[in-house]
Design an enzyme around this catalytic site. Structure first.
Site, PDB file in Angstrom:
ATOM      1  CB  SER A 110      -0.928  -0.003   1.221  1.00  0.00           C
ATOM      2  OG  SER A 110      -0.181  -0.154   2.425  1.00  0.00           O
ATOM      3  CD  GLU A 134       1.007   8.070   5.055  1.00  0.00           C
ATOM      4  OE1 GLU A 134       0.604   7.082   5.722  1.00  0.00           O
ATOM      5  OE2 GLU A 134       1.695   8.988   5.535  1.00  0.00           O
ATOM      6  CG  HIS A 163      -4.064   9.556   7.046  1.00  0.00           C
ATOM      7  ND1 HIS A 163      -2.760   9.590   7.504  1.00  0.00           N
ATOM      8  CD2 HIS A 163      -4.097   8.577   6.118  1.00  0.00           C
ATOM      9  CE1 HIS A 163      -2.046   8.676   6.869  1.00  0.00           C
ATOM     10  NE2 HIS A 163      -2.840   8.049   6.019  1.00  0.00           N
ATOM     11  NE  ARG A 175      -1.664  14.094  19.836  1.00  0.00           N
ATOM     12  CZ  ARG A 175      -0.520  14.433  20.425  1.00  0.00           C
ATOM     13  NH1 ARG A 175      -0.388  14.239  21.720  1.00  0.00           N
ATOM     14  NH2 ARG A 175       0.483  14.926  19.735  1.00  0.00           N
ATOM     15  N   GLY A 176      -2.988  13.295  15.877  1.00  0.00           N
ATOM     16  CA  GLY A 176      -2.481  14.412  15.089  1.00  0.00           C
ATOM     17  C   GLY A 176      -1.441  15.210  15.850  1.00  0.00           C
ATOM     18  CG  ASP A 177       2.286  15.650  14.365  1.00  0.00           C
ATOM     19  OD1 ASP A 177       2.433  14.799  15.261  1.00  0.00           O
ATOM     20  OD2 ASP A 177       2.684  15.488  13.191  1.00  0.00           O
ATOM     21  CE1 TYR A 214       4.116   7.746  15.852  1.00  0.00           C
ATOM     22  CE2 TYR A 214       2.448   6.747  17.260  1.00  0.00           C
ATOM     23  CZ  TYR A 214       2.815   7.692  16.321  1.00  0.00           C
ATOM     24  OH  TYR A 214       1.880   8.584  15.832  1.00  0.00           O
ATOM     25  CG  HIS A 246       4.178   9.365  20.246  1.00  0.00           C
ATOM     26  ND1 HIS A 246       4.402  10.637  20.711  1.00  0.00           N
ATOM     27  CD2 HIS A 246       3.321   9.495  19.207  1.00  0.00           C
ATOM     28  CE1 HIS A 246       3.700  11.504  19.987  1.00  0.00           C
ATOM     29  NE2 HIS A 246       3.036  10.839  19.067  1.00  0.00           N
ATOM     30  CE  LYS A 294      -3.082   4.452  18.945  1.00  0.00           C
ATOM     31  NZ  LYS A 294      -2.309   5.186  17.907  1.00  0.00           N
ATOM     32  CG  PHE A 345      10.574  12.830   7.105  1.00  0.00           C
ATOM     33  CD1 PHE A 345       9.790  13.959   7.261  1.00  0.00           C
ATOM     34  CD2 PHE A 345      10.633  12.247   5.853  1.00  0.00           C
ATOM     35  CE1 PHE A 345       9.078  14.503   6.202  1.00  0.00           C
ATOM     36  CE2 PHE A 345       9.932  12.780   4.781  1.00  0.00           C
ATOM     37  CZ  PHE A 345       9.151  13.916   4.961  1.00  0.00           C
ATOM     38  CG  HIS A 391       1.330   2.133   4.558  1.00  0.00           C
ATOM     39  ND1 HIS A 391       0.274   2.126   3.686  1.00  0.00           N
ATOM     40  CD2 HIS A 391       1.417   3.403   5.049  1.00  0.00           C
ATOM     41  CE1 HIS A 391      -0.276   3.343   3.650  1.00  0.00           C
ATOM     42  NE2 HIS A 391       0.407   4.132   4.455  1.00  0.00           N
TER      43      HIS A 391
END
Length: 290
Positions: A15, A17, A77, A107-109, A148, A152, A168, A219, A269
């Site tokens: 897959s 992204e 997303h 959750r997002g940054d 992660y 994280h 989660k 990154f 992915h």
């Protein structure tokens, strides 16, 4: 098509992204990239969601357009950042109306300029709360989440991070995709610890072919991933030779993927950065050896 049904170690799926471009020209280039990757028969593609929902309409538009024009299963997303419960319900309804079956919940940054995540009044603090909300509202999505392998960046320990992931999964995740990593040992150790913790959903490794040294340094600083010393030294020697960087990045990612597949991952992915050549070279190499 529910992505969970495509994740099978006996027939692993690949897959890709993408992220929503800022310009119309960028969007057309991205769609060209998708066309170039389509012959590789990806199991699905995903499109990221900007901080604070800044690319909300573009994300929704892209996943819908990709699925309708190519037939490739597309996953949006969705983050908690900058959204109330009602706004998130509206986004989910739009995805449902577009006949999309999958969503990746994050959750997002924190928005740009903020260092600490602050939940929107009337919104959610954790991705687990958004997953729980989707299940309580009876949306029929296949729901994915992030994990992660190296921990994280905001958690005190990998064990604490694993506890958050378990919450989660218990809230209703169907599968999880890892943050990028360059040393497979982190992935295999993470999967072993996750299984011991009672996390039994598919764990899909996320691979990013290195094509630019400065980019990968940025990154890894942001997400907490590490570059193995030997690979780092090799990259440093060729950092001023773009073609050599790509060749090295593709070779390293190919070796990673070969080992991952040999040890039974349910899929891989690829973080494409909206470009197709590196990913096409890797998959070409993998399929020539199968």
């Amino acid at each position: 098509m529910k992505i969970r049904n495509r994740l099978n170690p006996s027939n692993p799926c690949f897959s890709f992204e993408f992220f929503p471009p800022k310009t119309d020209e960028g969007t057309e280039n991205l769609l060209k990239t998708v066309e170039e990757l389509a012959p590789l028969e990806p199991g699905f593609v995903s499109v990221t969601y900007g901080a604070g929902g800044s690319t909300r309409e573009k994300t929704l538009g892209l996943v819908t357009r990709i699925k309708q024009t190519t037939g490739i299963e597309s996953m949006a997303h969705l983050t908690c950042v900058g959204h109330t419960r009602d706004e998130l319900r509206e986004v989910l309804q739009q995805l449902e109306e577009a006949k999309l079956d999958n969503v990746l919940v994050l959750r997002g940054d924190p928005p740009r300029g903020q260092t600490v995540f602050e939940p929107t009044p009337g919104g959610f603090r954790y991705a687990s709360e958004l997953v729980e909300f989707i299940r309580e509202e009876d949306f029929n999505f296949c729901v994915g989440g992030a994990c992660y392998p190296e921990g994280h960046v905001e958690t005190a320990s990998r064990d604490e991070d694993l506890q958050h992931l378990k919450a989660k999964v218990d809230a209703g995740l169907d599968f999880i995709i890892t943050q990028l990593f360059f040393d497979n040992a982190f992935y295999f150790d993470f999967v072993e610890r996750a299984r011991r913790a009672g996390i039994n959903v598919p764990i899909v490794p996320g691979i990013m072919p290195i094509t630019n040294v400065e980019q990968v340094q940025r990154f890894t600083r942001l997400c907490g991933s590490t570059v193995p010393m030997r690979l780092g030294l090799q990259l440093d020697r060729v950092k001023d030779q773009p073609d050599a960087v790509v060749q090295l990045g593709v070779a390293h990612a190919t070796v990673q993927c070969m080992e991952l597949l040999a040890r039974g991952v349910p899929g891989i992915h690829f973080y494409t950065l909206n470009k197709s050549p590196a990913t096409r070279m890797i998959l070409g190499a993998l399929r020539s050896r199968s």
